[in-house]
Design a protein around this motif. Structure first.
Motif, PDB file in Angstrom:
ATOM      1  N   PRO A  33      -2.150 -18.451  -3.447  1.00 44.57           N
ATOM      2  CA  PRO A  33      -1.837 -19.652  -4.241  1.00 44.57           C
ATOM      3  C   PRO A  33      -0.993 -19.308  -5.457  1.00 44.57           C
ATOM      4  O   PRO A  33      -1.081 -18.202  -5.985  1.00 44.57           O
ATOM      5  N   SER A  34      -0.172 -20.253  -5.883  1.00 42.02           N
ATOM      6  CA  SER A  34       0.685 -20.012  -7.043  1.00 42.02           C
ATOM      7  C   SER A  34      -0.179 -19.855  -8.294  1.00 42.02           C
ATOM      8  O   SER A  34      -1.274 -20.399  -8.386  1.00 42.02           O
ATOM      9  N   THR A  35       0.327 -19.102  -9.255  1.00 43.08           N
ATOM     10  CA  THR A  35      -0.440 -18.805 -10.469  1.00 43.08           C
ATOM     11  C   THR A  35       0.389 -19.120 -11.706  1.00 43.08           C
ATOM     12  O   THR A  35       1.610 -19.282 -11.643  1.00 43.08           O
ATOM     13  N   LYS A  36      -0.299 -19.195 -12.839  1.00 45.96           N
ATOM     14  CA  LYS A  36       0.366 -19.371 -14.128  1.00 45.96           C
ATOM     15  C   LYS A  36       0.788 -17.988 -14.646  1.00 45.96           C
ATOM     16  O   LYS A  36       0.276 -16.965 -14.188  1.00 45.96           O
ATOM     17  N   ASP A  37       1.679 -17.979 -15.610  1.00 41.35           N
ATOM     18  CA  ASP A  37       2.154 -16.713 -16.173  1.00 41.35           C
ATOM     19  C   ASP A  37       1.011 -15.865 -16.724  1.00 41.35           C
ATOM     20  O   ASP A  37       1.019 -14.637 -16.590  1.00 41.35           O
ATOM     21  N   TYR A  38       0.018 -16.521 -17.349  1.00 42.75           N
ATOM     22  CA  TYR A  38      -1.077 -15.761 -17.964  1.00 42.75           C
ATOM     23  C   TYR A  38      -2.026 -15.152 -16.929  1.00 42.75           C
ATOM     24  O   TYR A  38      -2.900 -14.374 -17.271  1.00 42.75           O
ATOM     25  N   GLU A  39      -1.839 -15.516 -15.656  1.00 48.16           N
ATOM     26  CA  GLU A  39      -2.674 -14.941 -14.587  1.00 48.16           C
ATOM     27  C   GLU A  39      -2.009 -13.730 -13.933  1.00 48.16           C
ATOM     28  O   GLU A  39      -2.581 -13.126 -13.031  1.00 48.16           O
ATOM     29  N   HIS A  40      -0.802 -13.399 -14.364  1.00 48.67           N
ATOM     30  CA  HIS A  40      -0.103 -12.241 -13.807  1.00 48.67           C
ATOM     31  C   HIS A  40      -0.877 -10.961 -14.144  1.00 48.67           C
ATOM     32  O   HIS A  40      -1.572 -10.889 -15.161  1.00 48.67           O
ATOM     33  N   VAL A  41      -0.763  -9.970 -13.272  1.00 52.73           N
ATOM     34  CA  VAL A  41      -1.431  -8.685 -13.498  1.00 52.73           C
ATOM     35  C   VAL A  41      -0.439  -7.559 -13.247  1.00 52.73           C
ATOM     36  O   VAL A  41       0.546  -7.728 -12.528  1.00 52.73           O
ATOM     37  N   CYS A  42      -0.725  -6.417 -13.857  1.00 50.68           N
ATOM     38  CA  CYS A  42       0.134  -5.236 -13.676  1.00 50.68           C
ATOM     39  C   CYS A  42      -0.597  -4.223 -12.804  1.00 50.68           C
ATOM     40  O   CYS A  42      -1.758  -3.883 -13.070  1.00 50.68           O
ATOM     41  N   GLY A  43       0.059  -3.749 -11.766  1.00 51.62           N
ATOM     42  CA  GLY A  43      -0.526  -2.736 -10.887  1.00 51.62           C
ATOM     43  C   GLY A  43      -0.242  -1.336 -11.399  1.00 51.62           C
ATOM     44  O   GLY A  43       0.605  -1.141 -12.275  1.00 51.62           O
ATOM     45  N   THR A  44      -0.935  -0.364 -10.847  1.00 51.58           N
ATOM     46  CA  THR A  44      -0.710   1.023 -11.259  1.00 51.58           C
ATOM     47  C   THR A  44       0.649   1.537 -10.787  1.00 51.58           C
ATOM     48  O   THR A  44       1.053   2.641 -11.155  1.00 51.58           O
ATOM     49  N   ASP A  45       1.356   0.736  -9.984  1.00 47.44           N
ATOM     50  CA  ASP A  45       2.729   1.081  -9.586  1.00 47.44           C
ATOM     51  C   ASP A  45       3.744   0.543 -10.598  1.00 47.44           C
ATOM     52  O   ASP A  45       4.948   0.561 -10.347  1.00 47.44           O
ATOM     53  N   ASN A  46       3.212   0.027 -11.740  1.00 46.16           N
ATOM     54  CA  ASN A  46       4.032  -0.541 -12.814  1.00 46.16           C
ATOM     55  C   ASN A  46       4.851  -1.734 -12.332  1.00 46.16           C
ATOM     56  O   ASN A  46       5.957  -1.989 -12.795  1.00 46.16           O
ATOM     57  N   LYS A  47       4.264  -2.483 -11.397  1.00 42.86           N
ATOM     58  CA  LYS A  47       4.908  -3.687 -10.879  1.00 42.86           C
ATOM     59  C   LYS A  47       4.043  -4.893 -11.226  1.00 42.86           C
ATOM     60  O   LYS A  47       2.824  -4.833 -11.109  1.00 42.86           O
ATOM     61  N   THR A  48       4.681  -5.979 -11.665  1.00 38.88           N
ATOM     62  CA  THR A  48       3.945  -7.199 -12.010  1.00 38.88           C
ATOM     63  C   THR A  48       3.688  -8.019 -10.748  1.00 38.88           C
ATOM     64  O   THR A  48       4.610  -8.289  -9.970  1.00 38.88           O
ATOM     65  N   LYS A  59      -2.228  -4.233  -1.489  1.00 40.33           N
ATOM     66  CA  LYS A  59      -2.973  -2.982  -1.338  1.00 40.33           C
ATOM     67  C   LYS A  59      -3.563  -2.882   0.068  1.00 40.33           C
ATOM     68  O   LYS A  59      -3.521  -1.824   0.697  1.00 40.33           O
ATOM     69  N   CYS A  60      -4.088  -4.004   0.571  1.00 38.55           N
ATOM     70  CA  CYS A  60      -4.680  -4.017   1.914  1.00 38.55           C
ATOM     71  C   CYS A  60      -3.634  -3.702   2.978  1.00 38.55           C
ATOM     72  O   CYS A  60      -3.885  -2.939   3.908  1.00 38.55           O
ATOM     73  N   GLN A  61      -2.452  -4.289   2.836  1.00 41.08           N
ATOM     74  CA  GLN A  61      -1.390  -4.051   3.821  1.00 41.08           C
ATOM     75  C   GLN A  61      -0.902  -2.604   3.808  1.00 41.08           C
ATOM     76  O   GLN A  61      -0.332  -2.126   4.796  1.00 41.08           O
ATOM     77  N   LEU A  62      -1.150  -1.916   2.687  1.00 43.21           N
ATOM     78  CA  LEU A  62      -0.744  -0.506   2.576  1.00 43.21           C
ATOM     79  C   LEU A  62      -1.901   0.444   2.908  1.00 43.21           C
ATOM     80  O   LEU A  62      -1.798   1.643   2.681  1.00 43.21           O
ATOM     81  N   GLU A  63      -3.001  -0.107   3.415  1.00 39.90           N
ATOM     82  CA  GLU A  63      -4.198   0.695   3.710  1.00 39.90           C
ATOM     83  C   GLU A  63      -3.857   1.873   4.630  1.00 39.90           C
ATOM     84  O   GLU A  63      -3.134   1.731   5.619  1.00 39.90           O
ATOM     85  N   GLY A  64      -4.397   3.035   4.270  1.00 39.82           N
ATOM     86  CA  GLY A  64      -4.150   4.229   5.078  1.00 39.82           C
ATOM     87  C   GLY A  64      -2.952   5.029   4.612  1.00 39.82           C
ATOM     88  O   GLY A  64      -2.691   6.132   5.103  1.00 39.82           O
ATOM     89  N   THR A  65      -2.206   4.493   3.641  1.00 35.12           N
ATOM     90  CA  THR A  65      -1.040   5.207   3.110  1.00 35.12           C
ATOM     91  C   THR A  65      -1.364   5.734   1.712  1.00 35.12           C
ATOM     92  O   THR A  65      -2.289   5.258   1.048  1.00 35.12           O
ATOM     93  N   LYS A  66      -0.594   6.707   1.272  1.00 32.31           N
ATOM     94  CA  LYS A  66      -0.780   7.269  -0.064  1.00 32.31           C
ATOM     95  C   LYS A  66      -0.560   6.191  -1.125  1.00 32.31           C
ATOM     96  O   LYS A  66      -1.303   6.099  -2.103  1.00 32.31           O
ATOM     97  N   MET A  67       0.455   5.347  -0.900  1.00 28.59           N
ATOM     98  CA  MET A  67       0.756   4.284  -1.853  1.00 28.59           C
ATOM     99  C   MET A  67      -0.412   3.294  -1.957  1.00 28.59           C
ATOM    100  O   MET A  67      -0.756   2.822  -3.035  1.00 28.59           O
ATOM    101  N   GLY A  68      -1.035   3.020  -0.821  1.00 21.63           N
ATOM    102  CA  GLY A  68      -2.177   2.104  -0.797  1.00 21.63           C
ATOM    103  C   GLY A  68      -3.374   2.665  -1.546  1.00 21.63           C
ATOM    104  O   GLY A  68      -4.067   1.941  -2.268  1.00 21.63           O
ATOM    105  N   ARG A  69      -3.614   3.973  -1.402  1.00 17.89           N
ATOM    106  CA  ARG A  69      -4.744   4.616  -2.091  1.00 17.89           C
ATOM    107  C   ARG A  69      -4.525   4.634  -3.607  1.00 17.89           C
ATOM    108  O   ARG A  69      -5.467   4.561  -4.378  1.00 17.89           O
ATOM    109  N   GLN A  70      -3.261   4.749  -4.016  1.00 13.88           N
ATOM    110  CA  GLN A  70      -2.957   4.869  -5.445  1.00 13.88           C
ATOM    111  C   GLN A  70      -2.811   3.531  -6.150  1.00 13.88           C
ATOM    112  O   GLN A  70      -2.809   3.469  -7.376  1.00 13.88           O
ATOM    113  N   LEU A  71      -2.683   2.449  -5.384  1.00 11.70           N
ATOM    114  CA  LEU A  71      -2.468   1.141  -5.989  1.00 11.70           C
ATOM    115  C   LEU A  71      -3.785   0.509  -6.426  1.00 11.70           C
ATOM    116  O   LEU A  71      -4.685   0.294  -5.617  1.00 11.70           O
TER     117      LEU A  71
END
Length: 225
Positions: A33-48, A59-71
């Motif tokens: 669902p769409s969110t407001k600006d104040y609901e945005h979050v920052c991931g450990t990949d430094n991506k909003t 994160k779920c779609q990256l399951e089993g990968t190094k990127m998924g474990r680190q996110l």
């Protein structure tokens, strides 16, 4: 509805097959669902991300990968520059944090006077003693010297708030140890305002076993055994 009481972990949603058998599949980030600006979050990949739904779906779609474990969820709000925490700042951090925890309990107590339910009866009786102490500092942005003086003068007022916060976080499971995931909600909400909290929690884990015991937690806040 076979999915009515079927629980899936974050990042997954329930899906029923043709036979009506429910299972968990990855949340499509694009379908969140769409969110407001104040609901945005920052991931450990430094991506909003637009919200936690999009983050954990990715994160779920990256399951089993190094990127998924680190996110993971890094902090609440859009990604921004977080300054480096200096040795001086991390030394002063417990002063502000202790004062903040004490003031949170003061606010809960004041709300309880009008609408009960914020604190248990046992918690209320403990906080009442702190609240009624007329030497307490009024909530505000106090100088480091004043916070240090008040901690030394009114030490007993700061012990319970530190214990209270530990037990508020120690929930999954209740074992007198704080894990990374138990600390995450508090850390994620404070990082944008308190850039030293990550280093503070890391250094609280004195034996570096990835668990913060009550003794380590109290030591970090200057609470004696």
């Amino acid at each position: 509805d076979p999915c009515r009481n079927f629980h899936c972990k974050r990042g997954k949603v329930c899906h029923a097959d043709k036979q009506g058998k429910p299972s968990c599949i990855c949340q499509d980030p694009a379908a969140c669902p769409s969110t407001k600006d104040y609901e945005h979050v920052c991931g450990t990949d430094n991506k909003t991300y637009d919200g936690t739904c999009q983050l954990f779906g990715t994160k779920c779609q990256l399951e089993g990968t190094k990127m998924g474990r680190q996110l993971h969820l890094d902090y609440m709000g859009s990604c921004k520059y977080i300054p480096h925490c200096t040795d001086y700042e991390v030394d002063q951090f417990p002063l502000r944090m202790r004062d903040w925890l004490k003031n949170i309990l003061m606010q809960y107590y004041e709300r309880d006077l009008e609408t009960s339910g914020f604190l248990t009866e046992k918690q209320r009786s403990k906080v009442k003693k702190i609240y009624q102490n007329n030497r307490r500092l009024v909530a505000g942005d106090h100088a480091v010297e004043l916070l240090l003086h008040d901690f030394e003068k009114n030490y007993h007022m700061y012990v319970y708030p530190v214990h209270w916060q530990f037990h508020q976080l120690d929930q999954h499971p209740v074992d007198r140890l704080l894990t990374h995931s138990e600390l995450a909600p508090l850390r994620a909400s404070l990082v944008p305002m308190e850039h030293c909290i990550t280093r503070f929690f890391h250094e609280c884990d004195g034996d570096q076993d990835k668990f913060i015991a009550l003794k380590e937690w109290c030591h970090c806040f200057g609470i004696k055994e």
